[in-house]
Motif scaffolding. Structure first.
Motif, PDB file in Angstrom:
ATOM      1  N   VAL A  77      40.513  52.874  28.731  1.00 28.29           N
ATOM      2  CA  VAL A  77      39.062  53.041  28.764  1.00 28.29           C
ATOM      3  C   VAL A  77      38.710  54.487  29.091  1.00 28.29           C
ATOM      4  N   GLY A  78      37.791  55.050  28.294  1.00 22.16           N
ATOM      5  CA  GLY A  78      37.401  56.434  28.511  1.00 22.16           C
ATOM      6  C   GLY A  78      35.948  56.683  28.157  1.00 22.16           C
ATOM      7  N   ALA A  79      35.629  57.919  27.846  1.00 13.52           N
ATOM      8  CA  ALA A  79      34.240  58.332  27.630  1.00 13.52           C
ATOM      9  C   ALA A  79      33.624  57.707  26.380  1.00 13.52           C
ATOM     10  N   LEU A  80      34.451  57.206  25.469  1.00 13.42           N
ATOM     11  CA  LEU A  80      33.925  56.637  24.229  1.00 13.42           C
ATOM     12  C   LEU A  80      33.589  55.153  24.362  1.00 13.42           C
ATOM     13  N   ASP A  81      33.878  54.580  25.513  1.00 16.38           N
ATOM     14  CA  ASP A  81      33.737  53.133  25.692  1.00 16.38           C
ATOM     15  C   ASP A  81      32.541  52.800  26.583  1.00 16.38           C
ATOM     16  N   LEU A  82      32.045  51.556  26.440  1.00 16.92           N
ATOM     17  CA  LEU A  82      30.932  51.061  27.245  1.00 16.92           C
ATOM     18  C   LEU A  82      31.453  50.006  28.213  1.00 16.92           C
ATOM     19  N   VAL A  83      31.245  50.236  29.506  1.00 21.36           N
ATOM     20  CA  VAL A  83      31.623  49.273  30.536  1.00 21.36           C
ATOM     21  C   VAL A  83      30.363  48.527  30.971  1.00 21.36           C
ATOM     22  N   VAL A  84      30.395  47.207  30.864  1.00 23.34           N
ATOM     23  CA  VAL A  84      29.278  46.358  31.286  1.00 23.34           C
ATOM     24  C   VAL A  84      29.697  45.664  32.574  1.00 23.34           C
ATOM     25  N   ALA A  85      28.985  45.958  33.660  1.00 20.42           N
ATOM     26  CA  ALA A  85      29.337  45.399  34.970  1.00 20.42           C
ATOM     27  C   ALA A  85      28.185  44.555  35.487  1.00 20.42           C
ATOM     28  N   MET A  86      28.493  43.297  35.837  1.00 21.50           N
ATOM     29  CA  MET A  86      27.471  42.385  36.350  1.00 21.50           C
ATOM     30  C   MET A  86      27.764  42.069  37.807  1.00 21.50           C
ATOM     31  N   ALA A  87      26.912  42.596  38.678  1.00 21.74           N
ATOM     32  CA  ALA A  87      27.118  42.463  40.119  1.00 21.74           C
ATOM     33  C   ALA A  87      25.834  42.048  40.808  1.00 21.74           C
ATOM     34  N   SER A  88      25.092  41.149  40.179  1.00 26.25           N
ATOM     35  CA  SER A  88      23.809  40.731  40.752  1.00 26.25           C
ATOM     36  C   SER A  88      23.980  39.887  42.002  1.00 26.25           C
ATOM     37  N   ASP A  89      25.182  39.294  42.176  1.00 26.76           N
ATOM     38  CA  ASP A  89      25.387  38.360  43.272  1.00 26.76           C
ATOM     39  C   ASP A  89      26.223  38.933  44.407  1.00 26.76           C
ATOM     40  N   GLY A  90      26.431  40.226  44.420  1.00 21.86           N
ATOM     41  CA  GLY A  90      27.180  40.805  45.531  1.00 21.86           C
ATOM     42  C   GLY A  90      28.066  41.949  45.106  1.00 21.86           C
ATOM     43  N   ALA A  91      28.731  42.534  46.076  1.00 16.58           N
ATOM     44  CA  ALA A  91      29.542  43.727  45.843  1.00 16.58           C
ATOM     45  C   ALA A  91      30.993  43.434  46.183  1.00 16.58           C
ATOM     46  N   GLU A  92      31.640  42.632  45.348  1.00 18.77           N
ATOM     47  CA  GLU A  92      33.051  42.353  45.531  1.00 18.77           C
ATOM     48  C   GLU A  92      33.840  43.658  45.357  1.00 18.77           C
ATOM     49  N   PRO A  93      34.804  43.924  46.253  1.00 19.54           N
ATOM     50  CA  PRO A  93      35.490  45.226  46.231  1.00 19.54           C
ATOM     51  C   PRO A  93      36.080  45.603  44.881  1.00 19.54           C
ATOM     52  N   GLY A  94      36.666  44.636  44.189  1.00 21.01           N
ATOM     53  CA  GLY A  94      37.254  44.945  42.894  1.00 21.01           C
ATOM     54  C   GLY A  94      36.214  45.403  41.885  1.00 21.01           C
ATOM     55  N   LEU A  95      35.011  44.839  41.969  1.00 21.96           N
ATOM     56  CA  LEU A  95      33.947  45.225  41.044  1.00 21.96           C
ATOM     57  C   LEU A  95      33.444  46.635  41.363  1.00 21.96           C
ATOM     58  N   ILE A  96      33.335  46.943  42.647  1.00 18.62           N
ATOM     59  CA  ILE A  96      32.957  48.302  43.033  1.00 18.62           C
ATOM     60  C   ILE A  96      33.979  49.292  42.488  1.00 18.62           C
TER      61      ILE A  96
END
Length: 342
Positions: free
Chosen positions: A89-108
């Motif tokens: 994964v690099g600058a050409l890719d789109l990362v979609v992160a869904m964290a509406s229910d909290g801040a799990e360390p792995g997601l951060i």
């Protein structure tokens, strides 16, 4: 042994203990409208992003996003279940992160890694949260969330991805209307004779639920509904493919025609009850599996219950099946006395 009492389904005193969870289910449409309104301006930024090389989704409801995007997304799509991001994964890719229910360390960690690598990012999270602290990059779009409702946030994300020409059209307003309709039809104040969720709870009163959905979205809803049955009742409940459910149906013990299902059932002898989530998918293999399950159930005198909805978009049908099943799980728990002490 806990005995199911159908009288509790229309007893407002008995239902009072379940009021918090029933209220949250009933307010699903309102939460979706709130999240949609909060994201109205930020989502417009997605209309100007270049087409990414790939889309990587992380966090809650990533698999739901995948189910919606995979058939139509013009670039490769990955639902990533691990901490961090794939090495490519690099600058050409789109990362979609869904964290509406909290801040799990792995997601951060995943969001921080996307920012460090210069990836384009779409992040759904509260504006004041550890995840939001890593969204200051110019290539990041933050969709602010306020309700901790993961499904509502995912629908808002889908709407934004459609604006970026990466996914199907989603009308959050119509999805919210579909949620409101389920809440009305399955209200605790609507009696058993005209309430599909209470009727379903009655149909599964003496059963181990086996839940099947044929399409990708219906199968996802079936897993969520089975989880709700297990959590709400403490009973075994299984969501699986048709080929995995058929041997269980075939192995069901013969029904005793003289047994009283509300007094004579013991857990070891409880028979399966088949719940079909039918979103109207006309795929030939899905209809064949549907017919096969009905045939095996009839042959073994297993009761079949159906939640069906054939109108509207894929997401509207999905939320209708899901929300109806969730209401039914609550009413089944009410009938078993798990929300009150009478």
């Amino acid at each position: 042994m806990t005995i199911f009492d159908d009288g509790w389904l229309d007893d407002q005193q008995a239902l009072r203990g379940a009021d918090p969870v029933l209220r949250r289910l009933a307010e699903a449409g309102a939460r979706l409208r709130r999240e949609t309104e909060a994201a109205e301006q930020p989502r417009l930024k997605l209309a100007d992003i270049p087409r990414p090389r790939a889309v990587i989704a992380v966090g809650s409801e990533a698999r739901f996003i995948r189910a919606m995007l995979e058939p139509v997304c013009p670039v490769p799509f990955v639902a990533w279940p691990h901490h961090g991001l794939p090495g490519w994964v690099g600058a050409l890719d789109l990362v979609v992160a869904m964290a509406s229910d909290g801040a799990e360390p792995g997601l951060i960690m995943s969001v921080a890694e996307a920012t460090r690598r210069g990836s384009m990012s779409l992040v759904a999270c509260p504006e004041s949260s550890p995840v939001a602290d890593h969204t200051s990059s110019r290539s990041t779009t933050l969709l602010p969330t306020t309700t901790a409702d993961t499904l509502a946030a995912a629908i808002v994300v889908l709407d934004a991805l459609h604006l970026a020409q990466l996914g199907p059209q989603v009308r959050p307003d119509l999805v919210a209307d579909a949620m409101d309709l389920v809440a009305e039809e399955c209200s605790a104040y609507r009696d058993l004779s005209e309430n599909p969720a209470k009727d379903l709870a009655l149909g599964l009163a003496d059963a181990h639920p086996l839940v099947w959905g044929g399409s990708v979205l219906a199968a996802r809803a079936s897993r969520r509904v089975a989880e709700a049955f297990r959590a709400g009742t403490g009973r075994a409940a299984l969501a699986a493919d048709a080929r995995e459910l058929m041997p269980i149906l075939d192995g069901a013990a013969p029904r005793d025609p003289f047994a009283d299902p509300f007094t004579d059932v013991v857990p070891a002898d409880r028979r399966p009850g088949l719940l079909i989530l039918d979103d109207g998918d006309t795929d030939e293999l899905i209809r064949a599996a549907h017919t096969g399950l009905l045939t095996v159930a009839e042959r073994n005198d297993v009761r079949v219950n159906t939640i069906g909805h054939r109108g509207g978009s894929d997401v509207e049908r999905y939320v209708t099946l899901l929300q109806t099943g969730m209401f039914a799980a609550v009413f089944l728990a009410v009938g078993l006395g798990r929300y009150h002490d009478i």
